[in-house]
Structure formats: C-alpha cells, structure tokens
Design a protein around this motif. Structure first.
Motif, mmCIF file in Angstrom:
data_model
loop_
_atom_site.group_PDB
_atom_site.id
_atom_site.type_symbol
_atom_site.label_atom_id
_atom_site.label_comp_id
_atom_site.label_asym_id
_atom_site.label_seq_id
_atom_site.Cartn_x
_atom_site.Cartn_y
_atom_site.Cartn_z
ATOM 1 N N GLN A 128 -3.161 7.616 -4.541
ATOM 2 C CA GLN A 128 -3.274 6.209 -4.155
ATOM 3 C C GLN A 128 -1.893 5.574 -4.042
ATOM 4 O O GLN A 128 -1.608 4.815 -3.108
ATOM 5 N N ALA B 275 -0.021 6.308 -0.849
ATOM 6 C CA ALA B 275 -0.544 5.545 0.293
ATOM 7 C C ALA B 275 -0.075 4.093 0.222
ATOM 8 O O ALA B 275 0.322 3.510 1.230
ATOM 9 N N ILE C 103 -5.182 7.044 6.192
ATOM 10 C CA ILE C 103 -5.591 7.279 4.807
ATOM 11 C C ILE C 103 -7.013 7.831 4.830
ATOM 12 O O ILE C 103 -7.958 7.130 5.196
ATOM 13 N N ALA D 110 -9.988 8.567 3.004
ATOM 14 C CA ALA D 110 -10.476 8.103 1.710
ATOM 15 C C ALA D 110 -11.893 8.586 1.475
ATOM 16 O O ALA D 110 -12.817 8.153 2.161
ATOM 17 N N LYS E 183 -10.541 3.051 -2.054
ATOM 18 C CA LYS E 183 -9.753 2.698 -0.870
ATOM 19 C C LYS E 183 -9.486 1.195 -0.786
ATOM 20 O O LYS E 183 -8.413 0.802 -0.351
ATOM 21 N N VAL F 168 -6.514 0.499 -2.653
ATOM 22 C CA VAL F 168 -5.295 0.933 -1.976
ATOM 23 C C VAL F 168 -4.894 -0.073 -0.898
ATOM 24 O O VAL F 168 -3.734 -0.479 -0.805
ATOM 25 N N VAL F 169 -5.866 -0.495 -0.104
ATOM 26 C CA VAL F 169 -5.550 -1.430 0.984
ATOM 27 C C VAL F 169 -5.056 -2.758 0.422
ATOM 28 O O VAL F 169 -4.057 -3.313 0.891
ATOM 29 N N ARG G 207 -1.625 -2.449 -1.019
ATOM 30 C CA ARG G 207 -0.620 -2.297 0.021
ATOM 31 C C ARG G 207 -0.293 -3.657 0.632
ATOM 32 O O ARG G 207 0.865 -3.990 0.867
ATOM 33 N N ILE G 208 -1.313 -4.464 0.860
ATOM 34 C CA ILE G 208 -1.073 -5.804 1.407
ATOM 35 C C ILE G 208 -0.222 -6.611 0.433
ATOM 36 O O ILE G 208 0.749 -7.265 0.819
ATOM 37 N N ALA H 23 -5.952 -7.568 8.814
ATOM 38 C CA ALA H 23 -6.753 -6.534 8.146
ATOM 39 C C ALA H 23 -8.172 -6.588 8.701
ATOM 40 O O ALA H 23 -8.889 -7.562 8.497
ATOM 41 N N MET I 197 -12.353 -8.251 0.120
ATOM 42 C CA MET I 197 -10.923 -7.974 0.237
ATOM 43 C C MET I 197 -10.104 -9.246 0.010
ATOM 44 O O MET I 197 -9.088 -9.231 -0.680
#
Lengths: 623, 132
Positions: B12, B15, B25, B27, B33, B36-37, B40-41, B57, B68
């Motif tokens: 993770q 990524a 990625i 996943a 996931k 992870v997203v 990352r943001i 996104a 999210m």
C-alpha cells in the motif's frame, strides 16, 4: 455490452426468425443503441457496421431516437458521456481548460470502464498522464453493460511508462474463504497475475448445501441464519443473501417473512421508479425543461383532468407543426378553441395551473415548491379520496419525496429544483444500501460489489443460473460469470455458505438443475458438502465429473440418487440430438416440466431455437 | 501527519508514494484500496502541495464518492475536500454539460431521461415506423 456480444445475442435471440414488428422489444433496441453510444458510435457509424436484420432495424431507429431526444432537449445516460467527449473533441479550448484544471486524476473500478469513459479520461489526462487508476480485473462484472475489461488489461500499453502496484493482502476474509475464492478465479484466462492472501485465521470451511428445490434452499438459508444468530455478537445486519438474478429473491423473501426475519432488498423497485414518485418527477421535469414532451405526456392527464390521448396526440402534432413546446401548443389551442368546448376548458385549466406553478418555482424553496405541486395539481387530493391501503402507501412515498428534497436542500450550496433533479438522475441502486437498519440484506451479486458481511449466502449455485444460461456458450462470458462468483465469495468476512437447488420452479414448471461448475473448481478439502450433495459425493464423486462433462451438464440425471427424488425420467437429455418432422435435426438445450407438460428446447440449425411440447413434438432421438 | 503512513502495509505504501505519471494499482478484494487512494490524495495535497482544485477522483457510485470525501476530510480537513472533484463519471460529465452543452445545440436545463423515459421514446420511434 460490447458490439461483439450484441452480435452473439442477436443470433441467440433471433436466430433465423422472420422479422416481425411486434417482436421488437424496446428494451432490446435501447440496449443496442446504448452499446453503440458506449463505443462512441454515431448513427452514421452504426449504419456502416450493421450485420443482420435486427441491427438494421436499430440503425433505422437510432437516428430517429437521437432526433427526438434533441427535440425534447433531453439526453439519456449514455448521451451524457458521449456528449461530454464530443464537446472536448470539438472544442480544443474547452479541453485545454480541463487539462489545465485537472493535474492529478484517479479513477476507481477501472476494470469496469467502457470506451467512452476511457476516451474522456485519457483526453483530460493527456499529455502529462498523471493518471492513477485502481481496479481488479477479477472483479470486472459489467461487460453486459458496456464495460470493457481490456482497458485495464492493456493499461501499460495505453500509457507507456506506467508503474504497476499490487495490493494482495486481503483484510476482510478468513483464509479459507480467500482460498476458495482464489481456487475459482484461477480458472480464468483474462487476468493479471495476482495472488490474494489473508493473514486472518483459517476460519470455518465454506459449506455447500444442495437443496431439493428452491423452497428447500430458502428454508436452509433461513434456518441457518436462526442458528447463527444464536451465537454471541451476531445480529441480522451481519447477514447477506446474494443471488444471480432478481427473480430469485421472491422465494427468499417469502421465507424471511415466514420466519419473521427482518430483511431489506437492494435493487427491488427503486424509490424513484415508483409510479407516484415518477408522476411527480414528471411535473418537475416539465417545469425545469418545458420542451420535455415525454414527461409532459406522462403528467398532463394525471390526475384525470379530461385531456385524453386523442387530444394529446393532436397537441403533439400542433407542437411539431408550429415548432412550439407542447405546453405552448396547449395554451394556443385553448385560446383558439381548436377543440370541443369541454376539452378547451380542460386545457385552459391545465395551462393556468402550470403557469401558476412555474411562477411559484422561482419564488419558493424546492421543498416548498414540491409541496405546492402536490397540492395544486390535485394529485394528493385524488389519492386521499381513495382510502385504500395502497393509496396510503403512495401518500407515504410522496411525503418521503418531500423529505428527499429537504435532504438535498440541507446539503446543496444553492438548492434549486434543477439541482435536485440532477441529483436524482445520478442516484444508483447501491447508493441506497442502508447499513444502519438491523436487517438481513438480500441483493444480487452485482449490487453486492464493494460491500462486506460477516455471514454470506451465495444462492443458486446451479448451471444455467450461475453461470447464467445466456452466458454459457461463450467463454469470455463464462469468465465474467466466474468473476461475479469471485465477487460473491469475497463479500464474506467470517462464514460463507453456498447453496443450490436440484430443481427450481420457473414459470410454473419444474426445471432440473446441475450444480454450478464453479463448485467443482473448489478443491474438495476446501469446501464441505451437505444436503443432497453429500450423497452425490459419497456415491461416486459425481459432482466432480461436471467439470469434464460440459457436453452433458445434466449427467446427474442418470445418478441413482436423483431417481429417488423424481421417478419420472425425462425421455431426452441435454445435448441429445433429436429429429423433428418439420425442422429436421437439432440439439436439446433445455428441459422444463415433466410428463405431459414436458417442454423441450431444441436448437435447429436452419430454424433457430424452438420450445416444443414433448408430447406433441414427436421428437425422434438419434444416437 | 506523516506517522499516519504506519497503518499502511508495504504494498500500500509503495502505491501511496507514487508521484507523477501513469500508475495502475491492482487491488484485490478487501485489500484497502480506498485507503490507498485517500492517502495518496492527502499526500498530494500535504506533501506535494498540489492545489485540491486540480485533483479529480472518479468513482463508480455516488456512495463511493461520498465515503471517499469523508475519508479525505478526516485526513486533510473539510476545507480542502470541498475543492477536490470527487464524483462519478456521470457527475463529471454533468458538470461539463451544464456549462458547455449549448455548444452541441442543447438549452440549459436539459432533462436526463431515465430508463422508463428512454423506453417511452423508443416506443414512440417504433410507432413512427409502423405508421410508415
């Protein structure tokens, strides 16, 4: 659905049947048009790729449909993507604007994107390609809706220099659940190498229960839920019952009610699809977009106000002739007295009401306005006058509609009726999964994507149902079914049950079922057989022959175990070659019912698929 | 803020720490996931000083978009989330169309037809053919 699938479907559905207008299913036509749009094919493009009589028909309807949409100042769902791509393609300055704005892009569920979505994203991401996509080819389950798994499989080719990361540790499920799921998905070839593992405990071995029939299957599920709920810390909300098709839900629902188990169904009749809600939304749509004649036709005589379908047709013609909206045509007709006095009066009253409401729209908050429409339209009064339980339910739903507008108002920055309608248009089934209620959840495996439950039942593990009959002939479609199975199994956190029925009632007749091939893909020591299946394994390991006997899915019919259940043996077997006096030689594809009611589905090379009553058809069996 | 990365596993983390250029990625089910997203943001905003307004996104459902948003808000604060475009393909398209659809000859306030409206319109087309 890709165009490739379309062609196959076409062969399946239409065979060599002569074209008949009455046979045209609007839904089928729309799904073809939808597939074309998803692949960014204009009516003109489509015309050039026509193959076969149905596509010819679609090629004629497609341009007409687009013209009508435009006349209504309306788009369908696929147009939204198609048109957005079109705008960016035709307006380099607009595209440049979005490229400048969106410097970093991430896309979730990349395995399920279609051509138009791919186009949109790659246009905006270019040339920097700061594009991070997340997905799992093993969970691509929307091929039938236009998703193209190849997008994720060829990402590295599409975007040179791409880095690939793998997330392989599963935090959700026990080891035995992951093992079983991996065993199934490994049989697919359309994959990216990836080995899911779990660090959780090994947990309980998944159980497969083979039921006598669908009722027995439902009973097993419900009895098991009761037993499991006796364990500490378990409650209804921990349980999900999954199935392949919505039609399977009824028997399960009945069983829930019988056992007094609270349940919710995801993806049944959607709130916004209920008649009364749709009627009201039609009012709002006309207010927001006066050109929307589809909505106007829906609401103009609801409640009944003496504007019949003849009048509506004439209004439509007038609107077309004079290039007016239908509402304006109605206004003009009522002024000119084009209709008999009574109709003219009715039209005038309608136009007055609409003008008044349109005036109110500008002055009131959306939720206030919605209440005004409910009252001023006479809709509520009509329902209230009819004091049936159904009407009361409809009134409840309309109150809920007002609530939903109020909810929207509370969150939107500048709430407008149009904004509310946009939001409604974007709501999907799965958005409405309510995990706060303490209920057992019933839903299709498609709807279960992304969700997790401690206890999961995957029901209907039968050939012809899962994998589904429509997919069984094409390898890439069986692969999609297998992915769906993988999705189903990996919803379970702690305990996984697989169930299937040996026979199932369908349209009032009994159909015999062989266990799903996916079961045979799970090694014996990773799954425990109970119910009828226990017998099969004990006698001759019959289930494991399914895999090597695809040619005869129903070999089990020969199994002595099955004789006990159904002493009347079918005179034909799936895969048998038979001869019919008129249609010639063909292959048996399906059997339904028994005795005098036995119906045989036969595919004849020159006459397509036919369902015949065995008693009458005099089919001669050819060895 | 940095210590939050400790609850990521090795895969993770790799990524999340991807910076520029295309990335895939893969996943697996239940492999975290969304985490992870969202991380990352957060990292783009906090460490790479990317303007939230320039982040897009795309999610598959509104529900996924909502969750999210909530998770990014927990990590980076409400103020910043508001500027990120988090939504479905259709939401993204709607935003483009609201501004630019007149370029294709639509008027503002166009209607989006749902399933049954679409069927009704197709039926209308079919009648047109029958009547010749």
């Amino acid at each position: 659905m890709t165009i490739q699938t379309n062609r196959r479907l076409l062969r399946n559905v239409f065979g060599d049947l002569k074209w008949d207008e009455k046979l045209v299913n609007p839904r089928a036509v729309h799904s073809y048009i939808s597939a074309a749009k998803n692949e960014l094919k204009t009516p003109k493009d489509y015309n050039e790729m026509v193959a076969g009589i149905f596509m010819e028909k679609v090629a004629q309807i497609y341009p007409l449909y687009q013209t009508k949409l435009k006349q209504n100042n309306a788009m369908d769902f696929d147009d939204m993507l198609f048109n957005a791509v079109e705008i960016l393609r035709l307006n380099p300055d607009v595209l440049e604007g979005y490229r400048k704005r969106f410097q970093y892009i991430s896309v979730d569920e990349y395995q399920d994107i279609n051509t138009s979505q791919y186009q949109l994203i790659s246009m905006i991401a270019h040339p920097k390609n700061n594009l991070c996509v997340v997905g799992d080819p093993d969970q691509s389950i929307y091929g039938w809706r236009g998703a193209d798994i190849r997008n994720i499989l060829r990402f590295e080719q599409d975007f040179p220099g791409a880095k690939t990361f793998k997330l392989q540790q599963n935090y959700r499920s026990t080891r035995s659940i992951i093992q079983a799921a991996q065993a199934v998905i490994r049989n697919n070839s359309q994959r990216k190498e990836k080995e899911l593992f779990s660090m959780r405990e090994i947990g309980e071995t998944p159980i497969y229960y083979q039921a006598e029939d669908d009722k027995d299957e439902a009973e097993f599920v419900l009895k098991t839920i009761y037993e499991r709920l006796g364990e500490p810390g378990r409650s209804f909300r921990h349980v999900a019952i999954l199935y392949r098709t919505n039609a399977q839900s009824r028997v399960l629902e009945d069983a829930c009610r019988r056992h007094n188990i609270p349940y919710i169904i995801v993806g049944g009749l959607k709130f916004y699809d209920r008649r009364e809600v749709k009627d009201m939304l039609a009012y709002f749509h006309v207010m927001a977009n006066p050109k929307d004649s589809v909505s106007l036709r829906r609401m103009i005589n609801i409640p009944i106000r003496g504007i019949g379908s003849g009048t509506v047709e004439k209004l439509e013609e007038a609107a077309k002739r004079l290039d007016l909206t239908m509402l304006d045509a109605a206004r003009q007709s009522s002024l000119n007295g084009d209709f008999p006095k009574k109709t003219t009066q009715a039209l005038a009253t309608f136009v007055n009401m609409m003008d008044e409401l349109i005036g109110l729209k500008e002055r009131l908050k959306p939720s206030e306005f919605v209440k005004a429409v409910l009252e001023r339209s006479g809709y509520l009064t009509e329902l209230a006058a009819d004091d049936s339980s159904e009407s009361r339910m409809r009134i409840e739903n309309l109150k809920e509609l007002v609530n939903s507008v109020a909810d929207y108002e509370a969150t939107a920055e500048t709430p407008t009726l149009e904004g509310y309608l946009d939001q409604v248009s974007l709501v999907a089934d799965v958005d409405k999964v309510d995990d706060k209620k303490n209920c057992v959840t019933l839903m299709t495996m498609h709807n279960a994507k992304g969700l997790e439950y401690p206890i999961v039942f995957v029901t209907g593990m039968e050939e012809g149902l899962f994998p589904h009959q429509n997919s069984i002939d094409a390898d890439d479609e069986v692969q999609e079914e297998r992915r769906l199975c993988y999705v189903g199994l990996t919803r379970a956190m702690d305990i996984l049950y697989l169930t299937g029925a040996a026979s199932r009632n369908k349209y009032g007749t009994v159909e015999w079922r062989a266990p799903s091939r996916f079961l045979s893909e799970i090694p014996k020591d990773m799954i425990q057989f109970t119910g009828k299946a226990a017998g099969i394994v004990a006698t001759q390991g019959g289930l494991y022959e399914v895999k090597n006997a695809k040619k005869k899915e129903f070999d089990e019919l020969k199994d002595p175990e099955w004789d006990d259940a159904e002493p009347v043996m079918a005179p034909y077997m799936l895969g048998d070659t038979v001869k019919h006096a008129k249609f010639g030689k063909g292959m048996v594809l399906g059997l339904m019912g028994s005795g005098d009611d036995l119906k045989v589905t036969v595919s004849f090379p020159n006459h397509g698929k036919k369902q015949l009553l065995a008693k009458m058809a005099n089919l001669e069996k050819i060895e | 803020m940095k210590k939050t990365y400790h609850d990521l596993n090795e895969e993770q983390r790799e990524a999340v720490f991807h910076n520029n250029g295309p990335a895939l990625i893969l996943a697996g089910a239940g492999s975290g996931k969304t985490r992870v997203v969202t991380y990352r943001i957060m990292r783009l905003i906090e460490e790479m000083k990317v303007d939230p307004f320039s982040i897009l996104a795309v999610t598959f459902t509104n529900k996924a978009a909502q969750s999210m948003k909530e998770r990014v808000a927990e990590l980076s604060g409400r103020g910043k989330v508001k500027d990120i475009f988090i939504g479905t393909f259709h939401a993204l398209c709607l935003q483009i169309l609201k501004i630019h659809s007149p370029k294709l000859g639509y008027q503002t306030g166009f209607t989006i037809y749902d399933d049954s409206d679409q069927q009704a319109l197709i039926k209308e087309c079919l009648w047109g053919f029958e009547m010749g």
